[in-house]
Design an enzyme around this catalytic site. Sequence first.
Site, PDB file in Angstrom:
ATOM      1  N   LYS A  71      30.759-123.785  42.729  1.00  0.00           N
ATOM      2  CA  LYS A  71      30.496-124.629  41.553  1.00  0.00           C
ATOM      3  C   LYS A  71      31.800-124.937  40.821  1.00  0.00           C
ATOM      4  CE  LYS A  71      25.749-123.024  41.115  1.00  0.00           C
ATOM      5  NZ  LYS A  71      24.804-122.081  40.502  1.00  0.00           N
ATOM      6  N   GLN A 103      24.475-117.643  36.095  1.00  0.00           N
ATOM      7  CA  GLN A 103      24.102-117.450  37.496  1.00  0.00           C
ATOM      8  C   GLN A 103      23.077-116.309  37.598  1.00  0.00           C
ATOM      9  OE1 GLN A 103      25.447-119.338  40.162  1.00  0.00           O
ATOM     10  NE2 GLN A 103      23.813-118.345  41.331  1.00  0.00           N
ATOM     11  N   ASP A 148      20.768-126.423  34.030  1.00  0.00           N
ATOM     12  CA  ASP A 148      19.861-125.973  35.089  1.00  0.00           C
ATOM     13  C   ASP A 148      18.417-126.414  34.800  1.00  0.00           C
ATOM     14  OD1 ASP A 148      21.078-124.799  37.256  1.00  0.00           O
ATOM     15  OD2 ASP A 148      21.047-122.768  36.451  1.00  0.00           O
TER      16      ASP A 148
END
Lengths: 299, 299
Positions: free
Chosen positions: A54, A98, A121
């Site tokens: 990422k 994460q 997200d």
Amino acid sequence: MAATIIDGKAFAAGVRGQVAAGVAALKAGHGIVPGLAVVLVGEDPASEVYVAHKHQATLEVGMRSFEHKLAADTPEADLFALIDRLNADPEVHGILCQFPVPDHLSERRTVARIDPAKDVDGLSVTNAGLLATGERALVSCTPLGCLMLLRDQLGSLSGKEAVVIGRSNLFGKPMAQLLLQENCTVTIAHSRTTNLPEVCARADILVAAVGRAEMVRGDWVKPGATVIDVGITRVPHPQTPGKTRLIGDVHFESAVAVAGAITPVPGGVGPMTIACLLANTLTACCRAHGLPEPEGLTV
Amino acid sequence: MAATIIDGKAFAAGVRGQVAAGVAALKAGHGIVPGLAVVLVGEDPASEVYVAHKHQATLEVGMRSFEHKLAADTPEADLFALIDRLNADPEVHGILCQFPVPDHLSERRTVARIDPAKDVDGLSVTNAGLLATGERALVSCTPLGCLMLLRDQLGSLSGKEAVVIGRSNLFGKPMAQLLLQENCTVTIAHSRTTNLPEVCARADILVAAVGRAEMVRGDWVKPGATVIDVGITRVPHPQTPGKTRLIGDVHFESAVAVAGAITPVPGGVGPMTIACLLANTLTACCRAHGLPEPEGLTV
């Protein structure tokens, strides 16, 4: 006639190119640089690989990337203090933590702490509610990526029968909402569905996200259907001892003979997820500054 | 064999009785009286009738009822000041604003102003998000009422094929979420569905909320299915000039010959809405005081 193989890798590269162009335009026109902050708690090796990918992808499209690695025993209060700082930081437009986090932390509480306007997200209750009520949301990256592939493949989705197998908050439920917004007739199937092959065989658009390798067989697929395989299971490589390979939720060899178009695993949906994370970060940045949203990168 | 006619009026009376028992227990055990505030802006005659019914029903179960009638030209700031006072008032556990509101006001902004914990109509983005992610929400009254009728009729709904016709935020979408939580395989159909009779004919549970009188015909109904008719259309009475009658979205005469069970219009779903409003107010009151939720009255 064999199905079109949907090249998610190439399509994702195109999306990243669009994002890079949007970032360049923001810099040139407004002096704004979108920024993505990624928080990693603990030292899960798989998570470290994802976070590194990422980070690299974020830099490649010209955004700022902020990595925050916290020790595995970080107290919730310290994690939340970091999230609060990132929420308040005008250089940070997207925040993701994460997952999984260590057991003493709660994913739900962590997501709830992130400003919904920076929740790239799309996991927060607020973004789920905005999506469910048809308002402007940040949409979970993988379903957003699947929608982009479907639009590219089919054009209008209106009136098509779509079947989503799987009902997770991360994928199945938002995928169903997106397909409903596109005017599909949407069915959500899952582990309690009694006649799954028959339900799948109705689908003009079949999206499999069950997490069971090769469960969906070719004879479950309506001839000509578009099949999107979201499953990723790592299995031992059949020819090479010690190596592994990825397989999807769809039995590719039998499905490819029936479907009109199908995503492979790997190289189908997978590459879209990070591309959509970058797209969401650009979108969040534009919204934060009251600028028009990038075309084709949002719902 | 003709279908069982589901008596929503009797069932709703039972729900109101359960609510009254819960209210009495709260008073006796904790000295708490649940309170429902209803805000009406303007003088729409139909809205005045609804509000009067709600007021009466609230008093009948032993709750406090607070009516607030505002002039049709009330500025948004004044409406919001009232909502803020109600949000802060510990004697008010549920707040609803009767819709429609006059054109200068926004339903969306009005709902967003109500504390989600007091949003007993379940219309807020927060409650939609909580429902969508499987968390504890306040659920829109009519779908909650339909779910109660279905549970009573069928027991477990797990594995059944459910079809919801209509995708409004007020009904269709939350109804689909509730059926999914009950482990149904859920299809959402709507005006863009191309093969509606065929889609309906799959349904073990068919819920019609399209707002088109008698659109769903008997030959769309799977033999033995449970049919829930949410439609209400007022039409001229066929025998009595000047009178009207209510008809549903389902053509009752043909469907009753095929279905296993069916709600009539009137007397089916209709009476459940106010009963569930009272149930939601009791639930909100229990949650506000950290007390156990009433059994059978929530999701």
